[in-house]
Design a protein around this motif. Sequence first.
Motif, PDB file in Angstrom:
ATOM      1  N   VAL A   1       1.073 -49.729 -22.649  1.00  0.00           N
ATOM      2  CA  VAL A   1       0.197 -50.374 -23.702  1.00  0.00           C
ATOM      3  C   VAL A   1       1.715 -50.959 -25.001  1.00  0.00           C
ATOM      4  O   VAL A   1       2.796 -49.995 -24.958  1.00  0.00           O
ATOM      5  N   TYR A   2       1.896 -52.118 -25.885  1.00  0.00           N
ATOM      6  CA  TYR A   2       2.472 -52.196 -27.206  1.00  0.00           C
ATOM      7  C   TYR A   2       1.590 -52.581 -28.629  1.00  0.00           C
ATOM      8  O   TYR A   2       0.913 -53.181 -27.231  1.00  0.00           O
ATOM      9  N   HIS A   3       1.836 -52.382 -29.599  1.00  0.00           N
ATOM     10  CA  HIS A   3       0.368 -52.978 -30.359  1.00  0.00           C
ATOM     11  C   HIS A   3       1.165 -52.435 -31.880  1.00  0.00           C
ATOM     12  O   HIS A   3       2.734 -51.780 -31.788  1.00  0.00           O
ATOM     13  N   SER A   4       0.879 -53.248 -32.315  1.00  0.00           N
ATOM     14  CA  SER A   4       1.368 -53.390 -33.744  1.00  0.00           C
ATOM     15  C   SER A   4       1.514 -51.656 -34.488  1.00  0.00           C
ATOM     16  O   SER A   4       0.302 -51.349 -33.908  1.00  0.00           O
ATOM     17  N   GLY A   5       2.167 -51.185 -35.125  1.00  0.00           N
ATOM     18  CA  GLY A   5       1.763 -49.675 -36.241  1.00  0.00           C
ATOM     19  C   GLY A   5       1.490 -49.711 -37.631  1.00  0.00           C
ATOM     20  O   GLY A   5       1.435 -48.969 -38.578  1.00  0.00           O
ATOM     21  N   THR A   6       0.695 -51.205 -37.914  1.00  0.00           N
ATOM     22  CA  THR A   6       1.220 -51.490 -39.524  1.00  0.00           C
ATOM     23  C   THR A   6      -0.764 -51.969 -39.480  1.00  0.00           C
ATOM     24  O   THR A   6      -0.686 -53.303 -38.615  1.00  0.00           O
ATOM     25  N   GLN A   7      -1.581 -51.041 -40.210  1.00  0.00           N
ATOM     26  CA  GLN A   7      -3.020 -51.510 -40.719  1.00  0.00           C
ATOM     27  C   GLN A   7      -3.223 -52.415 -39.114  1.00  0.00           C
ATOM     28  O   GLN A   7      -3.850 -53.428 -39.336  1.00  0.00           O
ATOM     29  N   ALA A   8      -3.023 -51.350 -38.486  1.00  0.00           N
ATOM     30  CA  ALA A   8      -3.084 -51.454 -36.826  1.00  0.00           C
ATOM     31  C   ALA A   8      -5.091 -52.078 -36.831  1.00  0.00           C
ATOM     32  O   ALA A   8      -5.319 -53.084 -36.159  1.00  0.00           O
ATOM     33  N   GLU A   9      -6.230 -51.484 -37.542  1.00  0.00           N
ATOM     34  CA  GLU A   9      -6.421 -51.742 -37.885  1.00  0.00           C
ATOM     35  C   GLU A   9      -7.410 -52.951 -37.710  1.00  0.00           C
ATOM     36  O   GLU A   9      -8.265 -53.828 -36.998  1.00  0.00           O
ATOM     37  N   LEU A  10      -6.257 -54.026 -39.089  1.00  0.00           N
ATOM     38  CA  LEU A  10      -6.704 -55.962 -38.887  1.00  0.00           C
ATOM     39  C   LEU A  10      -5.494 -56.072 -37.772  1.00  0.00           C
ATOM     40  O   LEU A  10      -5.834 -57.071 -37.027  1.00  0.00           O
ATOM     41  N   GLN A  11      -4.257 -55.622 -37.717  1.00  0.00           N
ATOM     42  CA  GLN A  11      -3.371 -56.401 -36.896  1.00  0.00           C
ATOM     43  C   GLN A  11      -3.684 -56.431 -35.382  1.00  0.00           C
ATOM     44  O   GLN A  11      -3.563 -57.372 -34.782  1.00  0.00           O
ATOM     45  N   ILE A  12      -3.879 -55.347 -34.561  1.00  0.00           N
ATOM     46  CA  ILE A  12      -4.040 -55.487 -33.368  1.00  0.00           C
ATOM     47  C   ILE A  12      -5.414 -56.578 -33.396  1.00  0.00           C
ATOM     48  O   ILE A  12      -5.231 -57.177 -32.136  1.00  0.00           O
ATOM     49  N   GLU A  13      -6.281 -56.073 -34.467  1.00  0.00           N
ATOM     50  CA  GLU A  13      -7.598 -57.150 -33.938  1.00  0.00           C
ATOM     51  C   GLU A  13      -7.222 -58.600 -34.089  1.00  0.00           C
ATOM     52  O   GLU A  13      -7.833 -59.241 -33.292  1.00  0.00           O
ATOM     53  N   MET A  14      -5.599 -58.691 -34.626  1.00  0.00           N
ATOM     54  CA  MET A  14      -5.896 -60.053 -35.262  1.00  0.00           C
ATOM     55  C   MET A  14      -4.937 -60.364 -33.450  1.00  0.00           C
ATOM     56  O   MET A  14      -4.926 -62.186 -33.699  1.00  0.00           O
ATOM     57  N   GLY A  15      -4.440 -59.744 -32.775  1.00  0.00           N
ATOM     58  CA  GLY A  15      -3.700 -60.322 -31.704  1.00  0.00           C
ATOM     59  C   GLY A  15      -2.760 -59.614 -31.803  1.00  0.00           C
ATOM     60  O   GLY A  15      -1.268 -59.430 -30.193  1.00  0.00           O
ATOM     61  N   LEU A  16      -2.103 -58.247 -32.076  1.00  0.00           N
ATOM     62  CA  LEU A  16      -0.604 -58.187 -32.494  1.00  0.00           C
ATOM     63  C   LEU A  16      -0.521 -56.880 -31.011  1.00  0.00           C
ATOM     64  O   LEU A  16      -0.767 -55.612 -31.167  1.00  0.00           O
ATOM     65  N   TYR A  17      -0.363 -57.208 -30.068  1.00  0.00           N
ATOM     66  CA  TYR A  17      -0.854 -56.117 -28.739  1.00  0.00           C
ATOM     67  C   TYR A  17      -0.078 -56.864 -27.493  1.00  0.00           C
ATOM     68  O   TYR A  17       0.107 -57.874 -27.539  1.00  0.00           O
ATOM     69  N   GLY A  18       0.154 -56.121 -26.880  1.00  0.00           N
ATOM     70  CA  GLY A  18       1.242 -56.872 -25.517  1.00  0.00           C
ATOM     71  C   GLY A  18       0.913 -55.314 -24.372  1.00  0.00           C
ATOM     72  O   GLY A  18       0.770 -54.132 -24.580  1.00  0.00           O
ATOM     73  N   ALA A  19       1.637 -55.417 -22.975  1.00  0.00           N
ATOM     74  CA  ALA A  19       2.210 -55.064 -21.681  1.00  0.00           C
ATOM     75  C   ALA A  19       3.015 -54.180 -21.757  1.00  0.00           C
ATOM     76  O   ALA A  19       4.285 -55.251 -21.850  1.00  0.00           O
ATOM     77  N   LEU A  20       3.249 -53.270 -21.578  1.00  0.00           N
ATOM     78  CA  LEU A  20       4.667 -52.826 -20.518  1.00  0.00           C
ATOM     79  C   LEU A  20       4.685 -52.137 -19.411  1.00  0.00           C
ATOM     80  O   LEU A  20       3.371 -51.563 -18.948  1.00  0.00           O
ATOM     81  N   ILE A  21       5.243 -52.762 -18.589  1.00  0.00           N
ATOM     82  CA  ILE A  21       5.853 -52.289 -16.707  1.00  0.00           C
ATOM     83  C   ILE A  21       6.706 -52.128 -16.745  1.00  0.00           C
ATOM     84  O   ILE A  21       7.946 -52.119 -17.231  1.00  0.00           O
ATOM     85  N   VAL A  22       6.841 -50.296 -16.579  1.00  0.00           N
ATOM     86  CA  VAL A  22       7.879 -49.752 -16.042  1.00  0.00           C
ATOM     87  C   VAL A  22       7.470 -49.617 -14.216  1.00  0.00           C
ATOM     88  O   VAL A  22       6.896 -48.965 -13.825  1.00  0.00           O
ATOM     89  N   LEU A  23       9.131 -50.123 -13.702  1.00  0.00           N
ATOM     90  CA  LEU A  23       8.676 -50.124 -12.625  1.00  0.00           C
ATOM     91  C   LEU A  23       9.489 -48.967 -11.583  1.00  0.00           C
ATOM     92  O   LEU A  23      10.801 -48.393 -12.336  1.00  0.00           O
ATOM     93  N   PRO A  24       8.954 -48.743 -10.452  1.00  0.00           N
ATOM     94  CA  PRO A  24      10.207 -47.627  -9.976  1.00  0.00           C
ATOM     95  C   PRO A  24      11.218 -48.008  -9.753  1.00  0.00           C
ATOM     96  O   PRO A  24      11.812 -48.934  -9.620  1.00  0.00           O
ATOM     97  N   LYS A  25      13.249 -47.033 -10.145  1.00  0.00           N
ATOM     98  CA  LYS A  25      14.182 -47.675  -9.865  1.00  0.00           C
ATOM     99  C   LYS A  25      14.635 -47.569  -8.253  1.00  0.00           C
ATOM    100  O   LYS A  25      15.095 -48.910  -7.835  1.00  0.00           O
ATOM    101  N   THR A  26      14.169 -46.550  -7.678  1.00  0.00           N
ATOM    102  CA  THR A  26      14.117 -47.002  -6.080  1.00  0.00           C
ATOM    103  C   THR A  26      12.706 -46.250  -4.670  1.00  0.00           C
ATOM    104  O   THR A  26      12.413 -45.717  -4.952  1.00  0.00           O
ATOM    105  N   PRO A  27      11.627 -47.342  -4.961  1.00  0.00           N
ATOM    106  CA  PRO A  27      10.757 -47.684  -4.650  1.00  0.00           C
ATOM    107  C   PRO A  27      10.947 -46.763  -2.824  1.00  0.00           C
ATOM    108  O   PRO A  27      12.319 -46.851  -2.330  1.00  0.00           O
ATOM    109  N   PRO A  28      10.465 -45.887  -2.833  1.00  0.00           N
ATOM    110  CA  PRO A  28       9.926 -45.005  -1.564  1.00  0.00           C
ATOM    111  C   PRO A  28      10.091 -46.355  -0.568  1.00  0.00           C
ATOM    112  O   PRO A  28       9.273 -47.614  -0.370  1.00  0.00           O
TER     113      PRO A  28
END
Length: 521
Positions: free
Chosen positions: A157-184
């Motif tokens: 996850v990523y999201h606001s670290g400022t006044q989080a109880e309000l800013q995350i509620e208001m919509g300041l969040y998202g996702a981070l996907i890390v892919l394997p560098k060399t898949p099996p």
Amino acid sequence: MIAIGVSLAVGNVRAAVPGITGGTTTPAFNLVASAGTTSQPDGASIYTWGYGCGKAGTSVGQIARAAPAGFTPAALAAISTCPVMQLPGPTLIVKEGDTVTVNLTNELPVAAGNTSIIFPGFKVAATQGVAGVLTREASRGQTVTYSFVATKPGTYVYHSGTQAELQIEMGLYGALIVLPKTPPAACQTSALGSQTDYRLSTAAYNHPQSCYDREYLFQLTEMDSNIHAAALQQVKTCDAAIAANANAQCLPIAVQTEPYHPNYFLVNGRSMPDDMDAPFAPNYPSQPYNGNPHLHPGETMLIRTVGQGRIQHPLHIHGNHARVLARDGNLLVSTVDQTSLAGPLIFTFPTVSGQTVDALFQWTGKGLNWDVYGHTYAGAPAGPSTIGNGDPQPCYPDTTGYFTSSSNPAAIPAVTPNYGEWCADHNKPIPVTPPDLNIVTDGLWYGGTPYLGLQTIPSGGAQFISTPRPPGFASQNPSAGYAYMWHSHDEREITTNDVFPGGMMMMLIVDPPAAKIDETQ
């Protein structure tokens, strides 16, 4: 709750894991926090804050060209955009070992004050901006830079670290996907065959048991529209004061966030039925991501779930259990045998606030005890086929009992009409009983029609796979589908502003092999 299976016609509504990339080994993302609106199925337009890829007044076309290095997967690039403000924020997609840079510019209203982003699970260096409680923050009109190394694959996850109880509620969040560098290497073989590949990778982790054929990301959160309305009122008051006097000073937004009474429940920023519309549909300009998973029998689906809200959302799946791969990017490996995964089988994802869970899911029809493909060949015995039994569409089990590319003779993905069939149920008749109109579970709801069976193809076959079909395949109906409801197990969360149905609900569609799964529509 009883599993619900429905035989129905299915349109070309799909889902995938769209997002933005930031380059090769040193990806850079330029995000902007700003205000906008999001829509709900009840017609409400909710004042919202969110991360996006451009400043207010920039056209979508300009944003698309300015977005960091493009969109992924490549098959979605033609329809993907990164709006000025979106809910949830753009999914950031990088590779293991990348040095990631995120530049955040604060374009929120004056009354909102500072904002920021935190990236749980990574050691982040922040520069510019001003000191905050959790990280450095961007004042209005200013930019702060965050950098970190994507040390291990997974969903984060990523999201606001400022006044989080309000800013995350208001919509300041998202996702981070890390892919394997060399898949099996073991993950190079896929059940997709010649179909369009919408995956971000071939494996979720650096482990041969993390291979998958399709993947979907589900970010679950809730919204209290009273908080949003209160924030908007204070923003308007501040803006009016500044319009009257450019030197006016506004008090920081002080919205009461407790007691908390959410009335909207979202999957990827949308409520049902909106979440089943196409990704990047123009009627949801600030909500580009949908949630409507599809797969063929025998394919393996990677489910990425993220708890983005303040409260826990129990995402309940039907059709089969899912095997948990990892939590918060931590692969669950056996302490006895490092080559084996140790995650539990689950049918409800807890989706705890801030937690991510990756799991693998399959559907094969196993356990139904009847032939889901509708094979009814005269003289053919029930169960796995044998040479010479007169069955023109046989089922040869592999070592696990399924008809796959490991069978002898082998089934071919996207070509063999009953690829992935559980052979023990081959040719077993469907338990059809005369409908009793007084019993909806065996009357009005079910008439015994096999969804994957030998049916008539409707006209207009442009949507279907063009691969030449072996005997029996051409009579399969690609527009049919077997649907399972995936939803929150908290009853209030399958409503939209207290009206059922709505909220956190979507449908898993198991398409017959003849159907082309087009995730751009």
